[in-house]
Design a protein around this motif. Structure first.
Motif, PDB file in Angstrom:
ATOM      1  N   ILE A  73      66.013  64.071  51.747  1.00 38.68           N
ATOM      2  CA  ILE A  73      66.072  63.351  53.098  1.00 38.68           C
ATOM      3  C   ILE A  73      64.619  63.388  53.653  1.00 38.68           C
ATOM      4  O   ILE A  73      64.991  61.698  54.479  1.00 38.68           O
ATOM      5  CB  ILE A  73      66.932  64.245  54.481  1.00 38.68           C
ATOM      6  CG1 ILE A  73      68.297  64.745  53.597  1.00 38.68           C
ATOM      7  CG2 ILE A  73      66.461  63.996  55.325  1.00 38.68           C
ATOM      8  CD1 ILE A  73      69.018  63.440  53.984  1.00 38.68           C
ATOM      9  N   GLY A  74      63.947  64.163  53.889  1.00 42.97           N
ATOM     10  CA  GLY A  74      62.295  63.787  53.484  1.00 42.97           C
ATOM     11  C   GLY A  74      61.638  63.634  54.963  1.00 42.97           C
ATOM     12  O   GLY A  74      60.797  62.726  55.419  1.00 42.97           O
ATOM     13  N   VAL A  75      62.137  64.098  56.155  1.00 45.68           N
ATOM     14  CA  VAL A  75      62.051  63.167  57.174  1.00 45.68           C
ATOM     15  C   VAL A  75      60.323  65.344  58.133  1.00 45.68           C
ATOM     16  O   VAL A  75      59.838  64.368  58.976  1.00 45.68           O
ATOM     17  CB  VAL A  75      62.618  64.003  58.491  1.00 45.68           C
ATOM     18  CG1 VAL A  75      64.502  62.875  58.268  1.00 45.68           C
ATOM     19  CG2 VAL A  75      63.564  64.865  58.249  1.00 45.68           C
ATOM     20  N   GLY A  76      61.038  66.044  57.163  1.00 44.34           N
ATOM     21  CA  GLY A  76      59.029  66.845  57.029  1.00 44.34           C
ATOM     22  C   GLY A  76      59.549  68.075  57.295  1.00 44.34           C
ATOM     23  O   GLY A  76      60.682  68.014  57.732  1.00 44.34           O
ATOM     24  N   GLU A  77      59.074  69.306  56.914  1.00 45.83           N
ATOM     25  CA  GLU A  77      60.172  70.364  56.783  1.00 45.83           C
ATOM     26  C   GLU A  77      59.188  71.069  57.142  1.00 45.83           C
ATOM     27  O   GLU A  77      57.794  71.086  56.922  1.00 45.83           O
ATOM     28  CB  GLU A  77      60.817  70.504  55.139  1.00 45.83           C
ATOM     29  CG  GLU A  77      60.992  71.755  54.866  1.00 45.83           C
ATOM     30  CD  GLU A  77      62.608  71.845  55.049  1.00 45.83           C
ATOM     31  OE1 GLU A  77      62.983  72.535  56.269  1.00 45.83           O
ATOM     32  OE2 GLU A  77      63.448  71.203  54.285  1.00 45.83           O
ATOM     33  N   SER A 100      49.262  66.999  47.936  1.00 48.64           N
ATOM     34  CA  SER A 100      50.008  66.121  46.756  1.00 48.64           C
ATOM     35  C   SER A 100      50.865  66.249  48.048  1.00 48.64           C
ATOM     36  O   SER A 100      52.087  64.850  48.171  1.00 48.64           O
ATOM     37  CB  SER A 100      50.470  66.992  45.790  1.00 48.64           C
ATOM     38  OG  SER A 100      49.799  67.116  44.889  1.00 48.64           O
ATOM     39  N   CYS A 101      51.510  67.063  49.493  1.00 47.99           N
ATOM     40  CA  CYS A 101      52.287  66.735  49.527  1.00 47.99           C
ATOM     41  C   CYS A 101      52.443  66.773  51.817  1.00 47.99           C
ATOM     42  O   CYS A 101      53.146  67.040  52.561  1.00 47.99           O
ATOM     43  CB  CYS A 101      53.168  68.262  49.784  1.00 47.99           C
ATOM     44  SG  CYS A 101      53.796  69.469  48.116  1.00 47.99           S
ATOM     45  N   ASP A 102      50.529  66.025  51.503  1.00 48.67           N
ATOM     46  CA  ASP A 102      50.753  65.870  53.150  1.00 48.67           C
ATOM     47  C   ASP A 102      50.710  66.803  53.783  1.00 48.67           C
ATOM     48  O   ASP A 102      51.633  66.203  55.210  1.00 48.67           O
ATOM     49  CB  ASP A 102      51.641  64.200  53.216  1.00 48.67           C
ATOM     50  CG  ASP A 102      50.738  63.548  54.727  1.00 48.67           C
ATOM     51  OD1 ASP A 102      49.528  63.840  55.189  1.00 48.67           O
ATOM     52  OD2 ASP A 102      51.728  63.131  55.329  1.00 48.67           O
ATOM     53  N   ALA A 103      50.353  68.182  53.845  1.00 50.10           N
ATOM     54  CA  ALA A 103      51.043  68.949  54.426  1.00 50.10           C
ATOM     55  C   ALA A 103      49.698  69.388  55.359  1.00 50.10           C
ATOM     56  O   ALA A 103      49.237  69.037  55.396  1.00 50.10           O
ATOM     57  CB  ALA A 103      50.510  70.288  52.783  1.00 50.10           C
ATOM     58  N   SER A 104      50.101  70.013  56.392  1.00 48.77           N
ATOM     59  CA  SER A 104      49.474  70.458  57.068  1.00 48.77           C
ATOM     60  C   SER A 104      50.117  72.458  57.521  1.00 48.77           C
ATOM     61  O   SER A 104      50.232  72.835  57.491  1.00 48.77           O
ATOM     62  CB  SER A 104      49.609  69.756  58.872  1.00 48.77           C
ATOM     63  OG  SER A 104      51.202  69.976  59.277  1.00 48.77           O
ATOM     64  N   PHE A 105      48.964  72.766  58.430  1.00 50.74           N
ATOM     65  CA  PHE A 105      49.543  74.166  58.280  1.00 50.74           C
ATOM     66  C   PHE A 105      50.535  74.141  60.213  1.00 50.74           C
ATOM     67  O   PHE A 105      50.171  74.265  60.854  1.00 50.74           O
ATOM     68  CB  PHE A 105      48.047  75.095  59.019  1.00 50.74           C
ATOM     69  CG  PHE A 105      46.738  75.136  58.144  1.00 50.74           C
ATOM     70  CD1 PHE A 105      47.205  75.981  56.494  1.00 50.74           C
ATOM     71  CD2 PHE A 105      46.051  74.308  58.008  1.00 50.74           C
ATOM     72  CE1 PHE A 105      46.455  76.313  55.245  1.00 50.74           C
ATOM     73  CE2 PHE A 105      45.064  74.215  56.207  1.00 50.74           C
ATOM     74  CZ  PHE A 105      45.210  74.535  55.602  1.00 50.74           C
ATOM     75  N   LYS A 106      50.812  75.236  59.639  1.00 50.24           N
ATOM     76  CA  LYS A 106      52.018  76.179  60.805  1.00 50.24           C
ATOM     77  C   LYS A 106      51.463  77.213  61.381  1.00 50.24           C
ATOM     78  O   LYS A 106      51.975  78.714  60.078  1.00 50.24           O
ATOM     79  CB  LYS A 106      53.222  75.453  59.928  1.00 50.24           C
ATOM     80  CG  LYS A 106      54.184  76.268  61.710  1.00 50.24           C
ATOM     81  CD  LYS A 106      55.876  75.610  61.161  1.00 50.24           C
ATOM     82  CE  LYS A 106      56.882  76.539  61.788  1.00 50.24           C
ATOM     83  NZ  LYS A 106      58.220  76.140  61.696  1.00 50.24           N
ATOM     84  N   ASP A 185      55.960  66.988  53.395  1.00 42.89           N
ATOM     85  CA  ASP A 185      56.611  66.325  53.670  1.00 42.89           C
ATOM     86  C   ASP A 185      57.940  66.170  52.083  1.00 42.89           C
ATOM     87  O   ASP A 185      56.790  66.990  50.856  1.00 42.89           O
ATOM     88  CB  ASP A 185      55.894  64.940  53.067  1.00 42.89           C
ATOM     89  CG  ASP A 185      56.428  63.749  52.683  1.00 42.89           C
ATOM     90  OD1 ASP A 185      57.533  63.672  51.736  1.00 42.89           O
ATOM     91  OD2 ASP A 185      56.335  62.563  52.804  1.00 42.89           O
ATOM     92  N   ALA A 186      58.909  66.742  52.261  1.00 43.54           N
ATOM     93  CA  ALA A 186      60.123  67.424  51.793  1.00 43.54           C
ATOM     94  C   ALA A 186      60.541  66.281  50.418  1.00 43.54           C
ATOM     95  O   ALA A 186      59.872  67.062  49.458  1.00 43.54           O
ATOM     96  CB  ALA A 186      61.210  67.203  51.934  1.00 43.54           C
ATOM     97  N   ASP A 187      59.797  65.444  50.708  1.00 42.89           N
ATOM     98  CA  ASP A 187      60.081  64.130  49.320  1.00 42.89           C
ATOM     99  C   ASP A 187      58.361  64.593  48.345  1.00 42.89           C
ATOM    100  O   ASP A 187      59.083  65.375  47.125  1.00 42.89           O
ATOM    101  CB  ASP A 187      59.860  62.740  49.667  1.00 42.89           C
ATOM    102  CG  ASP A 187      60.346  62.371  48.517  1.00 42.89           C
ATOM    103  OD1 ASP A 187      61.217  62.080  47.263  1.00 42.89           O
ATOM    104  OD2 ASP A 187      59.703  61.642  48.270  1.00 42.89           O
ATOM    105  N   LYS A 188      57.696  64.485  48.781  1.00 41.93           N
ATOM    106  CA  LYS A 188      56.076  65.041  47.943  1.00 41.93           C
ATOM    107  C   LYS A 188      56.164  65.990  47.418  1.00 41.93           C
ATOM    108  O   LYS A 188      56.359  65.741  46.110  1.00 41.93           O
ATOM    109  CB  LYS A 188      55.049  64.641  49.027  1.00 41.93           C
ATOM    110  CG  LYS A 188      55.098  62.970  49.425  1.00 41.93           C
ATOM    111  CD  LYS A 188      53.870  62.890  50.228  1.00 41.93           C
ATOM    112  CE  LYS A 188      53.429  61.121  50.389  1.00 41.93           C
ATOM    113  NZ  LYS A 188      51.980  61.559  51.467  1.00 41.93           N
ATOM    114  N   GLY A 306      57.053  64.294  61.763  1.00 47.22           N
ATOM    115  CA  GLY A 306      58.682  63.849  61.507  1.00 47.22           C
ATOM    116  C   GLY A 306      59.363  64.494  63.128  1.00 47.22           C
ATOM    117  O   GLY A 306      59.573  65.597  63.195  1.00 47.22           O
ATOM    118  N   ILE A 307      60.210  63.637  63.500  1.00 51.77           N
ATOM    119  CA  ILE A 307      60.773  63.753  64.772  1.00 51.77           C
ATOM    120  C   ILE A 307      62.858  63.538  64.697  1.00 51.77           C
ATOM    121  O   ILE A 307      62.900  62.257  64.019  1.00 51.77           O
ATOM    122  CB  ILE A 307      60.525  62.824  66.632  1.00 51.77           C
ATOM    123  CG1 ILE A 307      58.541  62.901  66.113  1.00 51.77           C
ATOM    124  CG2 ILE A 307      60.803  63.304  67.149  1.00 51.77           C
ATOM    125  CD1 ILE A 307      58.277  62.064  67.470  1.00 51.77           C
TER     126      ILE A 307
END
Length: 539
Positions: A73-77, A100-106, A185-188, A306-307
């Motif tokens: 699905i890859g809309v953002g996790e 690798s995952c285009d990640a940010s901190f939550k 990014d769920a796909d990455k 991702g919205i």
């Protein structure tokens, strides 16, 4: 928001894979469990493969089969802080993961306009515990008309307001100034896990279609039958095939326990949109904004957001949800997405009646899915994979005991998650639609009703939750309860027993730490840019 619905890409088989040449080795009650076959890739399949393979090394042969025709699905996790421990266990560095995952901190979630449709309101559910929680003091702290519960007792609420990161550039991997998880990014993420599992953990990878099962539906599975590769034999089979549920549903027909009578939401409209600019701030929390007929999640990654709009088809249609989503995007000052980029996701909130049946375990969406609220999907995968790895059966006799315990544990987890998600709706005072009125008043689980009745007269404490491993702690309940204006009738005798000095000390300590963070912590974007260039110091 949502993990892989099925299984996916590329071919790579190794010495660990098992084929039809060994299909004659039928499983017996005394056969040792050394061959594990996972059906489906994505976050569920590859996380499970990685956790088990890292835990057992060469003693266990893990094979993962996925189809080339099913995409994530890859809309953002959104993840919980548990993901930091999981990444360390399977051997992925935080620097590699972030890059690798285009990640940010939550640092948690912010809930906007959940309390009322008339008066703007917002509150936080941060990942760090409220100050004084371990000593049982947090819920006794007098309320302030100027500050929310989280702002009074957790510096992260202040840091999220300023869009700050939870760690300094000098903090080592997986360490920070506050508790944190990730947006990714769920796909990455699935691709990174696949690369790491096949290259570093020696997980065998087969790209093929599963077209059948060898074994009666009343007995253990002997092998799964693939279109090209043939039979793949194992002693334990893990169904990570998402909504297809190829083993737990298609083969074993294990019933799905729908929770739609409690959680009405069964649909989402999702899209990815770029930021206003490459320099704009990045939120360090998930935004959850209530709407007339549902709610919107907003997850910020370094390159895009991702919205999605979560809603119940019983009360509203896709066209109304889509219009509300586009209106939100417009108000955020973001560019209007192309129509073909907007996707509709359908789901039936619920979980399996039996999660481990015979020698098959369901993990991921084949096991259950409720709704995107509070991002519980990935943590359920992490918990399931860890349980399997740490309690891997020695043989099929041992498996019966392990399976029974697993089923009790995870049935409780799912029931607890249902109650906690329902709490958000029960406490709302929104009356602007039939949706909110129904969500607030109907289908309240008995365990939640009892807790709310208890907390009307005594503050929430550790022992109020009967299960020591509840996935949502009393601290999480406190953040939601008092964030949404719930009141506990604390008697004067109880209040007088609490030291006014203690309250003052707690408040001063939180303010001091919050202010220190505002002076020293980089913004989320600044730290992500630094990581992209310099990485994160090794442990």
């Amino acid at each position: 928001m949502v993990e892989n619905m099925g299984h996916n890409t590329t071919a790579n088989t190794s010495k660990n894979s098992t084929s039809e040449s060994s299909a004659s080795e039928n499983s017996t009650s005394n056969s040792t469990v050394t061959r594990i076959v996972i059906i489906g890739g994505g976050s569920a399949g590859w996380l499970t493969a990685g956790v088990i393979a890292a835990h057992h090394g060469e003693q266990v042969h893990v094979t993962l089969i996925e189809s080339a025709n099913i995409k994530t699905i890859g809309v953002g996790e959104g993840t919980w802080p548990t993901m930091r421990d999981t990444l360390q266990k399977i051997g992925i560095s935080e620097t590699d993961f972030m890059r690798s995952c285009d990640a940010s901190f939550k640092q948690g979630s912010q809930f906007i306009n959940w309390g009322s449709s008339q008066v703007p309101d917002n509150y936080y559910h941060p990942f760090s515990l409220p100050a004084g929680y371990a000593q049982g003091h947090s819920a006794h702290v007098p309320r302030s008309s100027d500050l929310s519960f989280a702002q009074m007792l957790c510096p992260q609420a202040i840091w999220c307001d300023a869009k700050l990161a939870p760690k300094l550039g000098s903090d080592k991997e997986f360490a920070g100034q506050g508790n944190y998880g990730y947006h990714l990014d769920a796909d990455k993420f699935a691709k990174l896990l696949k690369k790491h599992c096949t290259e570093q953990l020696h997980v065998a990878h087969i790209v093929d279609e599963v077209i059948g099962v060898s074994g009666q539906c009343t007995d253990n599975i002997e092998a799964v039958i693939t279109k090209t590769y043939g039979n793949v034999v194992g002693e334990l089979f893990i169904d990570c095939s998402g909504g297809a549920a190829l083993l737990i549903d298609k083969h074993y027909k294990v019933p799905w326990l729908s929770q739609q009578q409690v959680l009405k939401n069964d649909s989402a409209i999702a899209v990815q949109v770029p930021h206003k600019s490459s320099e704009c701030d990045i939120n360090s929390c998930t935004l959850s904004t209530a709407q007339t007929e549902g709610w919107i999640w907003d997850i910020a990654l370094p390159t895009r957001r991702g919205i999605g709009y979560t809603f119940a088809s019983e009360f509203t249609g896709e066209h109304i949800a889509k219009a509300a989503l586009l209106n939100y995007i417009k108000k955020q000052g973001l560019s209007k997405p192309d129509a073909e980029a907007i996707r509709t996701i359908k789901f039936n909130p619920g979980y399996r009646q039996t999660l481990w049946y015979k020698n098959c375990v369901a993990v991921g969406m084949s096991a259950g899915f409720l709704e995107p609220l509070e991002a519980s999907a990935l943590v359920m995968i992490e918990l399931s994979a860890a349980y399997i790895a740490e309690n891997l059966p020695q043989n099929h006799v041992h498996m019966e005991t392990v399976a029974a315990r697993f089923n009790r544990e995870f049935s409780h987890h799912w029931q607890s998650a249902v109650a906690f998600l329902k709490l958000h709706y029960v406490l709302s005072n929104r009356a602007d639609s039939e949706y909110w009125q129904t969500m607030r008043s109907q289908g309240i689980p008995k365990n939640l009703s009892e807790l709310l009745a208890l907390w009307r007269y005594q503050v929430p404490k550790h022992q109020d939750l009967p299960h020591k491993n509840d996935i949502f702690s009393v601290a999480s309940y406190q953040y939601i309860l008092y964030g949404m204006g719930f009141e506990t009738a604390i008697t004067q005798s109880v209040l007088s027993a609490q030291s006014k000095t203690l309250f003052k000390d707690i408040q001063l300590s939180v303010n001091r730490f919050a202010e220190q963070g505002k002076q020293t912590l980089p913004t989320n974007r600044a730290l992500l840019l630094n990581i992209k260039t310099h990485g994160i110091p090794k442990i």
